[in-house]
Design a protein around this motif. Structure first.
Motif, PDB file in Angstrom:
ATOM      1  N   VAL A  42       1.004  -1.219   0.083  1.00 49.01           N
ATOM      2  CA  VAL A  42       0.157   0.003   0.035  1.00 49.01           C
ATOM      3  C   VAL A  42       0.941   1.340   0.048  1.00 49.01           C
ATOM      4  O   VAL A  42       0.675   2.160  -0.784  1.00 49.01           O
ATOM      5  N   GLY A  43       2.152   0.974   0.720  1.00 48.06           N
ATOM      6  CA  GLY A  43       2.862   2.322   0.757  1.00 48.06           C
ATOM      7  C   GLY A  43       3.509   2.432  -0.543  1.00 48.06           C
ATOM      8  O   GLY A  43       3.713   3.761  -0.882  1.00 48.06           O
ATOM      9  N   ARG A  44       3.747   1.355  -1.298  1.00 50.74           N
ATOM     10  CA  ARG A  44       4.252   1.698  -2.761  1.00 50.74           C
ATOM     11  C   ARG A  44       3.333   2.315  -3.740  1.00 50.74           C
ATOM     12  O   ARG A  44       3.476   2.846  -4.811  1.00 50.74           O
ATOM     13  N   THR A  45       2.152   2.112  -3.103  1.00 50.31           N
ATOM     14  CA  THR A  45       0.943   2.512  -4.200  1.00 50.31           C
ATOM     15  C   THR A  45       0.162   3.431  -3.478  1.00 50.31           C
ATOM     16  O   THR A  45      -0.961   3.534  -3.481  1.00 50.31           O
ATOM     17  N   LEU A  74       1.340  -5.085  -7.875  1.00 50.67           N
ATOM     18  CA  LEU A  74       2.504  -5.008  -8.013  1.00 50.67           C
ATOM     19  C   LEU A  74       3.287  -6.317  -8.216  1.00 50.67           C
ATOM     20  O   LEU A  74       4.590  -6.544  -8.630  1.00 50.67           O
ATOM     21  N   ARG A  75       2.793  -7.413  -8.438  1.00 52.47           N
ATOM     22  CA  ARG A  75       3.061  -8.624  -8.775  1.00 52.47           C
ATOM     23  C   ARG A  75       3.473  -8.683 -10.444  1.00 52.47           C
ATOM     24  O   ARG A  75       4.300  -9.265 -10.980  1.00 52.47           O
ATOM     25  N   ARG A  91       4.807   0.124 -10.457  1.00 48.63           N
ATOM     26  CA  ARG A  91       3.967   1.240  -9.786  1.00 48.63           C
ATOM     27  C   ARG A  91       2.561   1.041  -9.944  1.00 48.63           C
ATOM     28  O   ARG A  91       2.048   0.165 -10.717  1.00 48.63           O
ATOM     29  N   GLY A  92       1.901   1.623  -8.824  1.00 47.58           N
ATOM     30  CA  GLY A  92       0.351   1.909  -8.894  1.00 47.58           C
ATOM     31  C   GLY A  92      -0.120   2.350 -10.144  1.00 47.58           C
ATOM     32  O   GLY A  92       0.517   3.070 -11.035  1.00 47.58           O
TER      33      GLY A  92
END
Length: 388
Positions: free
Chosen positions: A295-298, A352-353, A357-358
């Protein structure tokens, strides 16, 4: 930056995103919606007040600190590459403002991205200055902000009836259509955007503080970093949290102190606690930590998604659960929060798989790089044409 330090930042950002929903979910699930949020301040029961205390303002402040840490990383990157600063970062801030404006109009009245965009422009010109200059700016802006909160709180305490105006609850969000809600956001733009007056000065202080914490090594696996995290936990959790609990039950007149003044102190404690626990963790991340890190990455995609899903669940143009389940507050609100969090954690992990990026981040990155792409030179075009 090591990969582990980046993971800690992503984990904190994911927790902050889930925490902001923990605040906003009470707005979505109020039958009056955002239009009735001020009137609702005087009505919550003891249990609901306690539950609101757990999130109100704290994760907004944590997210703001992390924006400041991210700005510091971007400044370092520009300095390392010899790129003029703020340079293209101003274009980045402009895109963030546009994104926030679209999010405000189409989805949610209390968008924070517009305020962050304005704040980042100011801080971009400060972050490269001397430590003394940054300290002066932090103290001055922080003092002005605290004085403003104090004056407004004095006014609220002097006229408490103004907070609970006694007007009829709005039916716009329980019975109104989606186009009607969009039209209301446009019509009431100034009223709904008044929070920016508080978000920007608070953001300047927290952006600069987040930058300085990054420089001080708060995320480093060192004795200095560990000592700093302990001090943050003491200040935020042993001092700030009890004071914040008192203001949560002190009445609607203390709303501004309860949301904007004390929560940043608690957020510092949360930052220190999460960073410490992340450092002590061994082995592969579990499902919860992996989901929050994703979630932090997106973060932008998850922030928009959570508000869109909450709107569809609660408002009249969707399932209308805010009106139909009003008698089950506050327990159904907790279930809604948990369900939405599980949804965006799952979706972010699955996304993310396959992608780096989101979805919103990908579109945003494309828009950011678009004006920086240089057109191919005419002689190069001729050369390529000849080869073909």
């Amino acid at each position: 930056m090591t990969s582990r330090r980046i993971e800690v930042l992503d984990l904190l950002r994911g927790i902050a995103i889930a925490g902001t929903l923990g605040t906003n979910i009470w707005i979505f699930t109020d039958p009056g919606g955002p239009a009735d949020v001020m009137g609702a301040l005087g009505r919550p029961e003891t249990v609901e007040t306690l539950l609101r205390f757990l999130t109100n303002g704290k994760f907004l402040a944590l997210l703001t600190l992390l924006f400041g840490a991210g700005l510091e990383l971007q400044y370092r990157s520009a300095a390392r590459r010899g790129v003029p600063w703020p340079g293209w970062y101003l274009w980045r801030a402009g895109l963030l403002f546009v994104e926030g404006l679209i999010h405000y109009v189409l989805i949610f009245e209390f968008d924070v991205l517009m305020g962050y965009a304005l704040t980042s422009v100011v801080v971009a010109y400060l972050i490269g200055r001397s430590e003394r200059a940054i300290t002066i700016w932090t103290v001055v802006v922080g003092s002005v902000f605290a004085a403003l909160i104090g004056l407004l709180t004095a006014g609220l305490l002097a006229a408490p009836a103004s907070v609970d105006g006694g007007s009829e609850p709005s039916t716009l969000f329980s019975d109104g259509t989606y186009p009607q809600q969009v039209a209301a956001r446009i019509e009431m733009f100034v009223l709904y955007r008044l929070e920016i007056v508080l978000i920007v000065p608070m953001g300047i202080v927290l952006f600069l503080l987040g930058s300085r914490l990054m420089r001080a090594g708060v995320f480093e696996d060192s004795a200095r970093g560990a000592a700093l995290r302990r001090r943050l936990m003491v200040a935020g959790l042993a001092v700030g949290a009890p004071l914040n609990l008192v203001t949560s039950f002190a009445g609607p007149g203390w709303f501004l102190v309860d949301r904007y003044l004390l929560p940043p102190l608690v957020a510092l404690g949360l930052l220190g606690l999460v960073a410490t626990l992340a450092r002590r963790a061994t082995g592969a991340p579990g499902v919860l930590r992996r989901g929050l890190t994703d979630v932090g990455r997106t973060a932008l995609s998850s922030y928009i998604l959570q508000n869109l899903v909450a709107s569809a669940l609660c408002y009249g143009w969707g399932l209308g659960l805010a009106a139909s389940l009003g008698d089950l507050r506050p327990w159904w609100v907790l279930a809604a929060w948990a369900g939405i969090c599980a949804l965006f954690m799952t979706l972010s992990t699955l996304w993310l798989r396959r992608f780096e990026r989101g979805p919103v981040e990908t579109l945003w990155q494309w828009a950011y790089l678009l004006p920086q792409r240089r057109p191919e030179k005419p002689d190069k075009i001729v050369e390529n044409s000849t080869k073909r």
